[in-house]
Design a protein around this motif. Structure first.
Motif, mmCIF file in Angstrom:
data_model
loop_
_atom_site.group_PDB
_atom_site.id
_atom_site.type_symbol
_atom_site.label_atom_id
_atom_site.label_comp_id
_atom_site.label_asym_id
_atom_site.label_seq_id
_atom_site.Cartn_x
_atom_site.Cartn_y
_atom_site.Cartn_z
ATOM 1 N N SER A 242 8.590 5.550 6.014
ATOM 2 C CA SER A 242 7.886 6.653 6.670
ATOM 3 C C SER A 242 8.211 6.650 8.162
ATOM 4 O O SER A 242 8.699 5.657 8.704
ATOM 5 N N ARG A 243 7.897 7.776 8.830
ATOM 6 C CA ARG A 243 8.179 7.845 10.273
ATOM 7 C C ARG A 243 7.455 6.736 11.026
ATOM 8 O O ARG A 243 8.009 6.107 11.905
ATOM 9 N N HIS B 223 5.587 3.642 9.607
ATOM 10 C CA HIS B 223 5.341 3.000 8.323
ATOM 11 C C HIS B 223 4.314 1.856 8.411
ATOM 12 O O HIS B 223 3.368 1.821 7.645
ATOM 13 N N SER C 99 1.670 4.737 4.828
ATOM 14 C CA SER C 99 3.017 5.154 4.452
ATOM 15 C C SER C 99 3.033 5.748 3.046
ATOM 16 O O SER C 99 2.191 5.443 2.213
ATOM 17 N N THR C 100 4.014 6.597 2.803
ATOM 18 C CA THR C 100 4.133 7.257 1.499
ATOM 19 C C THR C 100 4.509 6.269 0.405
ATOM 20 O O THR C 100 3.942 6.284 -0.688
#
Length: 196
Positions: free
Chosen positions: A44-45, A47, A64-65
């Motif tokens: 993630s950008r 994270h 985070s994704t």
């Protein structure tokens, strides 16, 4: 003063790269503004965050994704890191948390007592993470590669049965044609024909 700890990338875009951990707060992510920038689609950008606490760092996922994992366990809160632990960011990136090695440090003489002290002070190397390492060109991949579906194996049994059926029909038609041409109806089937 050099940091006593570092992350070493075991899997990801730059395997073997060391990231010295310096500062009280370190942000890990894909965004170039992060302290540790890792250009991977699974990251993630913003994270994860490392926060200095005492003599080590505490790791925390920042929503985070694809998740942050320590030694294979998904991180759900703060986790104080210990030397040798593996931190995974998503599925592609694995970082080893290690004590940093100072190449300018004074070497201890190889006396019997000195050698034992050095051997006891050096931590064992972190285990390598097996698996293929994807090739990267420094850019985030467009998306996951879609594998072509495997071709279906057609059963040859149906083809063989069809050929046998066609041959059987041809044999029957041929036999009836020969019987008709030779006027053998009365010989083979006298009970069917009263004129025989």
């Amino acid at each position: 003063m050099a940091s006593p700890f570092q992350f070493v990338m075991r899997a990801g875009p730059t395997p073997g790269k060391a990231f010295p951990l310096e500062g009280t707060e370190i942000i890990i992510g894909r965004d170039p503004a992060c302290t540790i920038c890792i250009n991977d689609a699974q990251v993630s950008r913003r994270h994860a965050r490392l926060t200095l606490s005492g003599t080590g760092y505490i790791l925390q996922d920042l929503g985070s994704t694809n998740g942050t994992f320590v030694n294979g366990q998904r991180l759900t809160g703060e986790h104080p890191l210990a030397a040798g632990e593996l931190v995974a960011l998503g599925e592609n990136v694995v970082l080893a948390y290690e004590a940093a090695y100072d190449p300018n440090a004074t070497m201890v003489s190889a006396s019997a007592r000195g050698a034992k002290a050095v051997a006891a002070a050096v931590p064992p190397p972190a285990p390598a993470v097996p698996g293929p390492i994807p090739a990267y060109a420094g850019q985030v991949p467009a998306g996951p590669e879609v594998a072509a579906p495997a071709p279906k194996k057609k059963s040859k049994v149906w083809l063989i049965l069809l050929i046998v059926l066609v041959l059987f029909i041809c044999a029957c038609v041929g036999a009836l044609f020969i019987i008709d041409q030779l006027k053998l109806w009365c010989t083979f089937f006298p009970f069917l024909f009263s004129a025989c």
